[in-house]
Design an enzyme around this catalytic site. Sequence first.
Site, PDB file in Angstrom:
ATOM      1  N   ASP A   1       0.829  -1.209   0.000  1.00  0.00           N
ATOM      2  CA  ASP A   1       0.000   0.000   0.000  1.00  0.00           C
ATOM      3  C   ASP A   1       0.864   1.261   0.000  1.00  0.00           C
ATOM      4  O   ASP A   1       1.711   1.442   0.865  1.00  0.00           O
ATOM      5  CB  ASP A   1      -0.889  -0.065   1.254  1.00  0.00           C
ATOM      6  CG  ASP A   1      -1.736   1.168   1.477  1.00  0.00           C
ATOM      7  OD1 ASP A   1      -1.885   1.974   0.536  1.00  0.00           O
ATOM      8  OD2 ASP A   1      -2.269   1.314   2.592  1.00  0.00           O
TER       9      ASP A   1
ATOM     10  N   HIS B   1      -3.920   4.194   6.827  1.00  0.00           N
ATOM     11  CA  HIS B   1      -2.833   3.758   5.954  1.00  0.00           C
ATOM     12  C   HIS B   1      -1.475   4.021   6.591  1.00  0.00           C
ATOM     13  O   HIS B   1      -1.276   5.024   7.270  1.00  0.00           O
ATOM     14  CB  HIS B   1      -2.921   4.479   4.610  1.00  0.00           C
ATOM     15  CG  HIS B   1      -4.184   4.207   3.860  1.00  0.00           C
ATOM     16  ND1 HIS B   1      -4.321   3.153   2.991  1.00  0.00           N
ATOM     17  CD2 HIS B   1      -5.379   4.851   3.867  1.00  0.00           C
ATOM     18  CE1 HIS B   1      -5.544   3.163   2.480  1.00  0.00           C
ATOM     19  NE2 HIS B   1      -6.206   4.181   2.995  1.00  0.00           N
TER      20      HIS B   1
END
Length: 585
Positions: free
Chosen positions: A222, A395
């Site tokens: 990610d 994140h």
Amino acid sequence: MAEQTTERRPENTNKRPVRKQTDRKPTDRPPQGKLKIIPLGGLNEIGKNLTVYEYENDIIVVDVGLGFPDDDMYGVDIVIPDFTYLVKNQSRIRGIFLTHGHEDHIGAVPYLLKNLNAPIYTTRLTAALVSLKLQEHGLLQNTKIHTMDAGKTQKAGAFTVEFIHVNHSIADAVALAIKCPAGTVIHTGDFKIDPTPIHGEIADLARLGQLGKEGVLALLSDSTNVEKPGYSTSESKVGESFDRLFNGCTKRIIVTTFASNVHRLQQVINCAAKYGRKVGITGRSMENITKVSTELGYLKIPKNTLVELAQLKGLPPSKQVIITTGSQGESMSALARMAFSGHKQVEIGPEDRVIISASAVPGNERSVSNVINELFHKGADVVYDKLSDLHVSGHACQEELKMMLALTRPQYFIPVHGEQRMLKRHADIAVEMGMPQKNTIIAELGNIIELSTKSAKINGSVTAGKVLVDGTGVGDVGSVVLRDRKVLAEDGMVVVVMNLSSEDGSLVSGPDIITRGFIYVKESEEMMKDLRRIAIEALQHSHQGGRGSRIDYSAIRNAVKNDMSGFLYKKTKRSPMILPVIMEI
């Protein structure tokens, strides 16, 4: 396909010496065929995540997400990946594996399953959210959904997929260890490393480290927050902000956040119970996620805390909490309807404190600002992320991304889930940590990435791109339609209606000029006279025949359109869409 699950074996306590990066082999198996990784979404964009893994005759799909339209995609509701390659190879698909329940990872599942049939493997909360979507589309009955726990593995053709627990802004998020004869690939999905998660445990770093010791062929990680240094903030910090805002407040409290963030909902409900407030829920997606997550045990609601929205009316403001949708300023969301006096049960006023516990997704800033301004206009006390610590990202930031690289020690690195600058920065970080530059791969949508222990290269491409969904239409809005909508939105439309004789093409009546979104006719009579004159002149010079001669209606339309377009641009510096309508009498 029957569900096949196996417990992962506990880590061997007899520690083996760690091989150096330079001499470590990703696998002890003899050389095998090449693994193909084909990203159909999630590269050079935020959202629409979809990655295809292919080994010989077997294919698995990881995530099937949607994206949201750009500002120039007028009227488009959502954007989904192009499924052409998957539909063409549907007989080879052994399963769809979903990392978590956010729309950019599961939102396009119904659209894919309208074209093919494949079993779905995912965790419990994600499975429940996907089931709701499939039920809405009439696809649930014919779809096999297998629920998996972190730590379990699933066989799918030549692949064995292990589910690994990670932290994210939704419960039940997992990374995947995808094993095939070519080696092991770790696909992180969206993740962060939260030392104090609201529900469950910290990400399974031990298992990721063990896989790194065993040998990882490639890491797909990610990249969303790669531009942010340091570590992401723990979700528990938001709870501290809620407590400060609830403590001593005598107003009704209205909280909006992402419906899928069950951890955030839990913290709001905990604060409400602590300060003796009742909680009401409004907004379809918020109601659905509350119901599902409560049934599955992810959301724990203290007794007598949750009530119907109508039951709050009899309580003083200091005893009320409303949790609502609308954190992104969506025009039809519950919060937007409250702000613009369109909600049937809730009217905003000076007795309200509105807490917006989310940051604006890129592209939604204007909508969010409009709602906030209107709430202030109504006299409400509005608290949003710029004024308080009301939102943390789900994140990983740079140090957590480095930790993932250090634990897994991949032979090859493929950054995903980000725009071009994010992918490049993530690759740079891998190089800074000792990864050879030639072993980092920044791909484009549709690229076929071929991997083996001896080489990695991009070898060709498949059909990929964006498919636009407008209402029930999937893919019927293309570049031509968008161009026309752009013209209509920016410059409007002029319709020219003329009735012509079928015998000689002479003008019988008209031309009548109708405008929409261009100018108001009654205030521009002079221009209307000019347009009629130009239409008549265009008719005359495009059709010179007499009685019995062939009438070329296409030539007449083009002449009227071109002459009027040139006149209007010269006169107004605008280029409205011109539609000549010719009727034969």
